[in-house]
Enzyme design. Structure first.
Site, PDB file in Angstrom:
ATOM      1  N   GLY A 290      -2.043   4.618 -14.767  1.00  0.00           N
ATOM      2  CA  GLY A 290      -1.387   4.088 -15.962  1.00  0.00           C
ATOM      3  C   GLY A 290      -0.032   4.698 -16.219  1.00  0.00           C
TER       4      GLY A 290
ATOM      5  N   CYS B 122      -2.352   0.393 -14.122  1.00  0.00           N
ATOM      6  CA  CYS B 122      -2.473   0.439 -12.664  1.00  0.00           C
ATOM      7  C   CYS B 122      -3.708   1.287 -12.396  1.00  0.00           C
ATOM      8  CB  CYS B 122      -1.196   0.988 -12.027  1.00  0.00           C
ATOM      9  SG  CYS B 122      -0.500   2.442 -12.840  1.00  0.00           S
TER      10      CYS B 122
ATOM     11  N   ASP C  64       0.821  -1.209   0.000  1.00  0.00           N
ATOM     12  CA  ASP C  64       0.000   0.000   0.000  1.00  0.00           C
ATOM     13  C   ASP C  64       0.855   1.259   0.000  1.00  0.00           C
ATOM     14  OD1 ASP C  64      -2.200  -1.557   0.008  1.00  0.00           O
ATOM     15  OD2 ASP C  64      -2.695  -1.284   2.118  1.00  0.00           O
TER      16      ASP C  64
END
Length: 737
Positions: A658, A655, A610
């Site tokens: 991007g 993602c 994260d």
């Protein structure tokens, strides 16, 4: 249905059909002329059939195979094999190589080499090759194996680096692809670790001959996609019980009962006397594998080529199902000018398969050689942003006036790519010194310099009023000159936009499409792009939700047997494979208008933390390796319908925006491919070039540093570096999103 091998199976080669009789006579005449020049008796009819069947009764190719077979057997010492004496007896008892008592669904015999049972320190390459050839000779006595060929499984499960002998692997594959009268249908490399470099080198060799679709690197769960579980041994995830000792007994029995000329004699010294027509010169105690004939040396060609009507029917059936096969794997072809073009000679012009040309099949050799190939069957073309646009009827079957550009349709060559060996890269030793001298803070400074340069391009299409809602982030737009253009579904062309850019790979134009995580309102656009660009693999480097924030919409059915509909496509999840660091979903995509279906693999990397970047690159490197394998396998499955770059259609990578993790993934792939080919690394230049096609790629300084350290970890893991001293490199870091 898989066919079992029975000991009582008739071990005689089938004669050719009547219309092949002339070819058989011609082959025997040519080969016997060679044998007479070497003072060896005439070749038997059964042996002639083996070579002809291996090359579909193409006399020129069969004679070439025969000569290469003789040379290989002589060079590697594969003659006068005695399975009852050491070292061959001990080698056979290891069970490292065996023929399974079952066939695949096409009738091909299945051979397995178990790498973990091989110890290069305990046996020589010659002895191992003798064990392989002894068993292949026995397997090839079966008419079914001659007709349907051989599947070769190289099982690397639980093997270590010390089990691997690269030269031995090359010799086995060289023998099978061009020095042995068997039709190699498929090579399956199972559970290949990252250090295993041979498969990629082998693939490059096969690509030169348009045969890359026969070599697969697969995981254990994927093996059943190639061979039914009931035909796989238990240690390969199947249900088959394998008795290697029983197989060896059958080999010995076939040696006694076989046609004495079942295997060709190697090139003998010129001092051999003529008339050695029953056995090769050897010790009396030796069981020879290479006798020269079982007939009167004075037998005529006509006597060698007499067939019955039953024989004709049998052989005609044996070739009826093979009419669409690729070229057989062979060391070289004889071209029209009479010269031999070898597989290993990468400078030589690729041979042309005239049979396929006559059948109207496209010749893929231009793209395989790195040249621009013509676009077949397309008449009306236009250009937009430097890309070729074609009538969509040829792509999707729908009647839009223009279709989007695709790396598959424009025949891009290697030289078109931004990424190549420009001579500015570091060697590995220089790269280590560069990292030690720069330190983390020095790399941060380099990244700041890259980031400070304004984007070299315009974003007019992204800023159009009707397209702004399609952007996930208002400050992450896509360049006009490299954007993916969808087929317009309205006259105003308001539907041709998606936030996605082509990105070049190493020596591959448009290797990737970097895009943002799809929004609910762009799910349909995303799947239209997948279809129109013929995408086989989707790479997702984020979770849908991270730290309570939505990073990407759920645009695919995540559960097995789940179904989703977007635009005019239906997407079905056929299977989900869960790995420690990533998840792979096998999807079927159906165009509801044309009912055409395609396979797409969705590969989601789930181990990016994260906060920051991964502590180790190994998970990402393993994921990247799996992506490559899936892309190669699915590209091969496209067959002649794919006429673009040999590495396949663009891989879609995304993602959330991007640019961050997406740019990291593309950078690693490009740099690793360059390192593999020329041994140099250039991270900074790679990132700069990627950012010229997808603005802002590599979003944070830690991602830039991660690329450097990941390449170092790759080199260490693959034995390219033994140890590295980076004392003083670490310093305060920064957070990466």
């Amino acid at each position: 249905m898989a066919a079992n091998l029975h000991p009582e199976e008739e071990l005689v080669s089938p004669p050719p059909p009547t219309n092949q009789k002339k070819a058989t006579k011609e082959f025997v005449e040519q080969v016997n002329e060679l044998r007479r020049s070497r003072n060896v008796g005439p070749l038997s009819w059964n042996t002639a059939i083996k070579f002809l069947m291996a090359r579909k009764f193409d006399v020129t190719r069969a004679v070439s195979l025969y000569e290469q077979h003789e040379v290989t057997r002589h060079r590697e010492g594969l003659v006068n094999l005695n399975p009852t004496s050491d070292p061959l007896r001990t080698e056979l008892d290891t069970g490292k190589f065996t023929i399974l008592p079952c066939r695949d669904e096409t009738g091909a015999a299945i051979a397995v080499f178990t790498a973990r049972l091989h110890d290069p320190r305990a046996t020589t390459q010659q002895t191992t090759l003798q064990g392989v050839v002894y068993q292949l000779d026995a397997a090839l006595e079966s008419r079914e194996t001659q007709r349907c060929g051989l599947v070769f499984i190289y099982d690397m499960s639980e093997s270590a680096y010390q089990n691997f002998d690269y030269q031995l692997s090359q010799k086995i594959l060289t023998l099978l692809k061009g020095g042995y009268p068997a039709r190699l249908k498929k090579v399956l490399i199972v559970t290949a670790p990252l250090w295993f470099k041979a498969p990629f080198k082998v693939l490059r060799l096969f690509v030169r001959e348009k045969l890359r679709d026969r070599v697969y690197t697969v995981s254990l769960p994927e093996l059943v996609n190639h061979i039914p579980g009931k035909c796989l041994p238990r240690d390969l995830g199947g249900d088959l019980s394998v008795d290697h000792n029983a197989w060896l007994l059958r080999c010995q029995a076939s040696m006694t009962n076989r046609d004495p000329s079942g295997v060709c004699e190697p090139v003998p010294p010129l001092t051999f006397q003529s008339g050695h027509n029953s056995t090769a010169d050897s010790d009396n105690n030796s069981t020879t594998m290479v006798p020269t004939g079982d007939h009167d040396p004075t037998s005529s060609v006509e006597q060698l080529c007499e067939f019955s009507e039953d024989d004709v029917s049998c052989c005609e059936k044996s070739f009826s199902h093979d009419s669409n096969d690729e070229d057989d794997l062979e060391e070289g072809h004889v071209r029209e000018d009479g010269r031999l073009s070898g597989l290993i000679n990468t400078e030589a012009e690729d041979p042309i398969n005239e049979e396929k040309r006559k059948d109207g099949e496209k010749d893929l050799s231009p793209s395989l050689k790195g040249e621009c190939s013509p676009v077949p069957e397309i008449q009306d073309t236009a250009h937009l942003n430097g890309h070729v646009l074609h009538d969509t009827d040829h792509i999707s079957g729908r009647g839009s006036p223009l279709a989007p550009p695709s790396s598959g349709s424009s025949g891009f060559s290697d030289d078109d790519s931004l990424h190549y060996d420009d001579g500015r890269g570091f060697t590995l030793e220089e790269f280590v010194r560069h990292l030690r001298d720069k330190g983390r803070q020095g790399l941060y400074h380099d990244y700041t310099q890259i980031k400070s340069r304004p984007p070299d391009g315009t974003f007019e299409n992204s800023r159009k009023r009707w397209n702004q809602i399609k952007n996930r982030y208002t400050d992450v737009l896509c360049f006009d000159n490299s954007r993916v253009v969808l087929s317009a579904e309205d006259e105003e062309c308001h539907t041709d936009y998606i936030n996605a850019n082509y990105v070049d790979g190493y020596k591959q134009k448009n290797a990737f499409i970097s895009t943002q995580g799809p929004l609910p309102g762009t799910f349909g656009d995303f799947w239209r792009m997948i279809w129109e660009q013929r995408v086989c693999v989707i790479v997702m480097t984020t979770r849908a939700v991270e730290r309570g924030r939505t990073k990407c919409g759920q645009y695919w059915p995540a559960e097995q047997d789940g179904v989703a509909s977007h635009s005019h496509f239906t997407i079905t999840n056929k299977h989900v494979y869960h790995y420690r660091d990533y998840t792979v979903s096998t999807l079927t995509m159906r165009d509801n208008g044309s009912s055409e279906e395609r396979k797409v693999e969705h590969m989601q990397f789930t181990s990016w933390p994260d906060y920051g970047v991964p502590d180790s690159a190994m998970a990402m490197l393993e994921f990247l390796n799996h992506v490559r394998e899936s892309q190669a396998r699915l590209t091969a499955a496209l067959g002649s319908s794919w006429s673009g770059h040999p590495l396949g259609p663009p891989i879609v990578v995304h993602c959330s925006a991007g640019i961050g993790r997406t740019g990291t993934f593309c950078t690693l792939d490009i740099c690793i491919r360059r390192l593999e080919e020329v041994g140099t690394i250039e991270v900074k230049g790679t990132v700069e070039k990627i950012r010229s096609q997808r603005a802002y790629s590599i979003q944070m300084p830690d991602q830039y540093v991660f690329c450097h350290l990941a390449l170092l970890e790759y080199a260490l893991h693959n034995g390219k570096l033994v140890e590295v001293d980076l004392t003083g490199f670490e310093d305060d870091g920064s957070e990466s999103d």
